[in-house]
Design a protein around this motif. Structure first.
Motif, PDB file in Angstrom:
ATOM      1  N   LYS A   2       0.832  -1.196   0.000  1.00 21.01           N
ATOM      2  CA  LYS A   2       0.000   0.000   0.000  1.00 21.01           C
ATOM      3  C   LYS A   2       0.870   1.250   0.000  1.00 21.01           C
ATOM      4  N   THR A   3       0.516   2.187  -0.867  1.00 18.57           N
ATOM      5  CA  THR A   3       1.259   3.441  -0.947  1.00 18.57           C
ATOM      6  C   THR A   3       0.466   4.547  -0.254  1.00 18.57           C
ATOM      7  N   THR A   5      -0.522   7.238  -1.649  1.00 14.58           N
ATOM      8  CA  THR A   5      -1.578   7.650  -2.577  1.00 14.58           C
ATOM      9  C   THR A   5      -2.801   6.752  -2.470  1.00 14.58           C
ATOM     10  N   THR A   6      -2.603   5.426  -2.497  1.00 18.59           N
ATOM     11  CA  THR A   6      -3.749   4.521  -2.401  1.00 18.59           C
ATOM     12  C   THR A   6      -4.420   4.626  -1.038  1.00 18.59           C
ATOM     13  N   CYS A   7      -3.634   4.850   0.004  1.00 20.31           N
ATOM     14  CA  CYS A   7      -4.184   5.015   1.343  1.00 20.31           C
ATOM     15  C   CYS A   7      -5.089   6.249   1.410  1.00 20.31           C
ATOM     16  N   HIS A   9      -6.508   7.881  -1.082  1.00 20.18           N
ATOM     17  CA  HIS A   9      -7.664   7.731  -1.964  1.00 20.18           C
ATOM     18  C   HIS A   9      -8.729   6.831  -1.347  1.00 20.18           C
ATOM     19  N   ASP A  10      -8.310   5.794  -0.638  1.00 12.65           N
ATOM     20  CA  ASP A  10      -9.274   4.920   0.029  1.00 12.65           C
ATOM     21  C   ASP A  10     -10.033   5.674   1.126  1.00 12.65           C
ATOM     22  N   ARG A  13     -12.601   7.974  -0.626  1.00 13.42           N
ATOM     23  CA  ARG A  13     -13.704   7.248  -1.259  1.00 13.42           C
ATOM     24  C   ARG A  13     -14.749   6.786  -0.253  1.00 13.42           C
ATOM     25  N   GLU A  43      -2.619   3.895   9.234  1.00  9.45           N
ATOM     26  CA  GLU A  43      -2.741   2.829   8.245  1.00  9.45           C
ATOM     27  C   GLU A  43      -1.393   2.481   7.617  1.00  9.45           C
ATOM     28  N   ALA A  56      -1.002  13.434  -2.915  1.00  8.15           N
ATOM     29  CA  ALA A  56      -1.947  12.344  -3.170  1.00  8.15           C
ATOM     30  C   ALA A  56      -3.349  12.891  -3.410  1.00  8.15           C
ATOM     31  N   ARG A  59      -3.822  14.192  -6.872  1.00  6.41           N
ATOM     32  CA  ARG A  59      -3.943  13.139  -7.887  1.00  6.41           C
ATOM     33  C   ARG A  59      -5.317  12.478  -7.852  1.00  6.41           C
ATOM     34  N   TYR A  60      -6.100  12.792  -6.834  1.00  5.48           N
ATOM     35  CA  TYR A  60      -7.395  12.121  -6.680  1.00  5.48           C
ATOM     36  C   TYR A  60      -8.384  12.629  -7.724  1.00  5.48           C
TER      37      TYR A  60
END
Length: 214
Positions: A2-3, A5-7, A9-10, A13, A43, A56, A59-60
């Motif tokens: 997990k990066t 950015t993905t953290c 964005h999650d 969302r 996280e 991040a 970039r969303y």
């Protein structure tokens, strides 16, 4: 792996209000980054710089679903009813027979409210408070999970083909949530949608929903 950015964005969302604000470009990324930094670090299990969170966020790409306000203004009559009690019982081999007994007992009574629904584990009954003694009698051998008295309902006539409208329920729920109005229960059919609230909130909720039609 997990990066950051993905953290980030999650996190966004799963918070529709933030997602909506970002989609409308009305949110301060620095302030938001500071707000969610503790959650991101928890996280990621390591310190994370605010600058990385801001990058991040930039970039969303929020999902931009356009809600047609004209559809919302086509909501029909709004009916408010007070004095409703909700019962929840565990399902059993006898509960359907007891439901039939209740329906038979009220079939000739005018002006009373009764709604019955069930899932795999529980059965839910919403009735006019004048019927509580009857419900207690019909279901006296069933295992009651809960009872909630003094509820009020707001029933809304839905526009034609409302099942094809995107965001209809989302908009209503978001409006009530922004104002801090909790929804105790909800029921929908093809043409009607009913909210059940504690009586202290029903007037405010009615005014908010009625404003949509204007």
């Amino acid at each position: 792996m997990k990066t950051i950015t993905t953290c980030v964005h999650d996190i966004i969302r799963h918070q529709p209000f933030l997602d909506d604000a970002i989609a409308r470009d009305i949110i301060n990324f620095s302030g938001l980054a500071e707000d969610i930094q503790p959650q991101v670090e928890k996280e990621m299990r390591k310190p994370v710089k605010q600058g990385s969170i801001i990058m991040a966020l930039r970039r969303y790409a929020p999902h931009r679903t356009k809600i047609n306000m004209q559809h919302l203004r086509e909501l029909g009559d709004i009916v408010v009813r007070s004095g409703i009690t909700e019962y929840t019982f565990l399902n059993s081999n006898t509960i359907i027979a007891n439901k039939a007994k209740l329906l038979d007992a009220v079939k000739d009574q005018n002006g009373v409210y009764l709604n019955y629904s069930s899932n795999y584990q529980e059965s839910n009954i919403l009735v006019s408070s004048s019927l509580t003694n009857l419900v207690e009698d019909c279901f006296r051998n069933e295992r009651r999970v809960s009872i909630k008295e003094e509820l009020s309902s707001i029933t809304i006539a839905l526009p034609k083909n409302s099942s094809q409208f995107v965001g209809l329920y989302f908009y209503l729920f978001k409006l009530l949530a922004y104002e801090g109005i909790p929804i105790f229960e909800m029921i929908s059919t093809s043409n009607y949608f009913a909210l059940f609230l504690e009586k202290d909130y029903v007037n405010q909720a009615f005014l908010l929903i009625n404003e949509i039609k204007k």
